[in-house]
Design an enzyme around this catalytic site. Sequence first.
Site, short mmCIF file in Angstrom:
data_model
loop_
_atom_site.label_atom_id
_atom_site.label_comp_id
_atom_site.label_asym_id
_atom_site.label_seq_id
_atom_site.Cartn_x
_atom_site.Cartn_y
_atom_site.Cartn_z
N PHE A 135 0.85 -1.19 0.00
CA PHE A 135 0.00 0.00 0.00
C PHE A 135 0.88 1.23 0.00
O PHE A 135 1.74 1.40 0.86
CB PHE A 135 -0.93 0.05 1.22
CG PHE A 135 -1.82 1.26 1.20
CD1 PHE A 135 -2.92 1.32 0.35
CD2 PHE A 135 -1.53 2.37 1.97
CE1 PHE A 135 -3.73 2.45 0.30
CE2 PHE A 135 -2.32 3.52 1.91
CZ PHE A 135 -3.42 3.55 1.08
N ASP A 220 9.25 2.51 1.75
CA ASP A 220 8.10 3.24 2.26
C ASP A 220 7.97 2.90 3.74
O ASP A 220 7.52 1.82 4.10
CB ASP A 220 6.85 2.81 1.46
CG ASP A 220 5.57 3.47 1.99
OD1 ASP A 220 5.58 4.00 3.11
OD2 ASP A 220 4.55 3.43 1.26
N LYS A 249 2.83 9.25 8.54
CA LYS A 249 2.01 8.94 9.72
C LYS A 249 2.50 9.49 11.08
O LYS A 249 1.98 10.48 11.54
CB LYS A 249 1.76 7.44 9.79
CG LYS A 249 0.82 6.98 8.67
CD LYS A 249 0.28 5.59 8.90
CE LYS A 249 -0.93 5.30 8.04
NZ LYS A 249 -0.66 5.02 6.63
#
Length: 394
Positions: A135, A220, A249
């Site tokens: 993702f 990532d 995040k």
Amino acid sequence: MDSIKKTDNFVFQTYARQGKAFVKGEGTSLWDEDGKKYIDFLAGIAVCSLGHCHPKITQAINRQASTLIHVSNLFYTMPQADLASKLCEKSFADRVFFANSGAEANEAAIKLARRYFQKKGDKNRFKIITMEQSFHGRTMATLSATGQDKIKEGFYPLLEGFSYVPFNDIDALRNEIDESVCAIMLEPVQGEGGIIPADPDYLKAVRELCNDKGILLIFDEIQCGMGRCGTFFAHELYKVTPDIMTLAKALGNGLPIGAMLATEDAAIGFDFGSHATTFGGTPLATAAALEVVNIISRETFLEQVRQKGQYFKDKLVKLKEKHSRVVGIRGKGLLLGLEIGVGKDKNATFFVGELMEKGFIINGIQDKILRFAPPLIIEEKEIDRLISALDSLL
Ligand SMILES: *Cc1c(COP(=O)(O)O)cnc(C)c1O
């Protein structure tokens, strides 16, 4: 109208929300509109890693909000400079580009990888290999990079130049490489894919393959970075460094901020004017993130994350031994997943709902994996309480 009704009436219905409205957070606790208290084992999807409204971060935000919030990247500000230098000091990287979200950080990484080879005169290298189940975000480029068909549905044609291989399969990756590949992009620990860590040998082999073929390696770490896995960056667990890394995040503990970090060599891909964003790296967001970096950098902080992660994982493994419904326990540090064997009705959604009733917030992935990503300041006794609630539900 209450907040739930109003939201459902006026906000795009793109989220399957759990029917609770929250009004307050402090440390590992959240309170809903009725005053009921919950222990948060999700932290806003691995965002509020230092807990809700951490006093030091709130103080940094307050101080900066009353001094200077935004001036644009036409000018310099100290919080941005400090955060960039701190992130470089903490990592393999020499340069940072600031964005506002994970998808944007990845978008920058994708653009940098492509332009790097254009600059080098290697004009046919544009393809990026990513992993199945990965993702990377919801913008068109990051959606194209993402290895999950279900979230692409309805958005075709996507951006060209991506291909997908099974994660942790070095032969599949090797077979996919040709002269057109500019980068390999992966999450050292897959988050949305189901909390799946890379195998240590695999990640080493990927790095060697990139070195051999002159391909850039992009990690990532938007979900698994910033202390979540027990080291500052997840790839430190593997002793493998990328050429480019993305963060978001937990970087701002709730203030929106993303970052794309690169080595001096990879950074040549961008020149003046190659890439930009209005909001990236505002003094407000970077002041908050700087405080986050300082707190995670404190002596023993990460040691404690590793200890609590191990404590939590051991307890989950015991649950697996006791209950046949539990078919797998995975993860690193405080990013953990419990896989439920497929049953007739009681899948992840059931457990998420029941735990919420009992005062615990978690979430489910693909209706079969329970994701635990509590604030890194979670205490053992809070872990015990979740485990006992889970034990009785199982
Ligand atoms: C959440 C996430 C993203 C996307 O971040 P947004 O801030 O939602 O755009 C990208 N990659 C990974 C691994 C993520 O977990």
